[in-house]
Design a protein around this motif. Sequence first.
Motif, short mmCIF file in Angstrom:
data_model
loop_
_atom_site.label_atom_id
_atom_site.label_comp_id
_atom_site.label_asym_id
_atom_site.label_seq_id
_atom_site.Cartn_x
_atom_site.Cartn_y
_atom_site.Cartn_z
N VAL A 16 43.44 -7.74 27.00
CA VAL A 16 44.01 -8.84 27.18
C VAL A 16 43.02 -9.94 27.52
N PHE A 64 45.13 -2.30 31.05
CA PHE A 64 44.42 -2.89 29.98
C PHE A 64 43.01 -3.32 30.29
N LEU A 71 46.84 -10.56 23.67
CA LEU A 71 47.14 -9.25 23.69
C LEU A 71 46.50 -8.61 22.26
N LEU A 106 53.07 -8.50 29.49
CA LEU A 106 52.14 -7.25 29.88
C LEU A 106 52.85 -6.15 29.51
#
Length: 237
Positions: A127, A159, A210, A234
Amino acid sequence: MEFQNSSEFPLLRRSHHASKILKSKSVDLNDWVSAQELLLQIPLDSNEVQRFHSYLKDNLSNDNSYFEAWSLFKNFEHEQLEKTTGTARENVKINTKRKNEILSDKYYYMALPEILKEAERINRNVVIYFTGWGHVDSRKLEVSLFNDMQINELLYDKFMFVTLYTDDKTKIENSPSQNEDKGTNMTVGKRGEKIQIHYLGSKKIPAFILLNTRGQLIRSLSKNINKETLRSFLTEE
């Protein structure tokens, strides 16, 4: 020019200056007074700074910068809160070395190929958050987004989270990561901006992307950013 003449600009400039020093300044309790002054310039709550000082006394590591130590301190307080409220999740166990890797700012000076190589090593999607030191709306938004416990857990536990300030004037040749940008008179901010334009075709901030470990865009978020849209960004499969 309008922003530079505003009452907020001197405060933001001092905050930016203090943050940059703390990112490279190693923890040294013998010089706590000057470090405390910088922390209060960010600004941070004085009570929280005192708790940080107490934490450093019990967990002193000269290998960490104040920026890294602060991240570990906040993680420590979060863990203590979980233990107190009985909500600790025993199935989520991250060793100390991994915590240091996740919470440090070492990704900031990496070129994109290095970021992707590191993401592949730790087996996490990336991210990237594009923002700016001088962007007031980003600062206001971050207060809401990054103080949300669920969002923080997702970013740091699931992440590889990278923040890029597209107005950072730091020259690449003076940063830890030189590689392909050496000799191009490129700044950290311009390199981040190039990444954003490549994936989004825009320089508008704030914005999130992303990526998978091959550098392929999975999705982006650059409009109507709030806690609900970021949480959905997310968690969407």
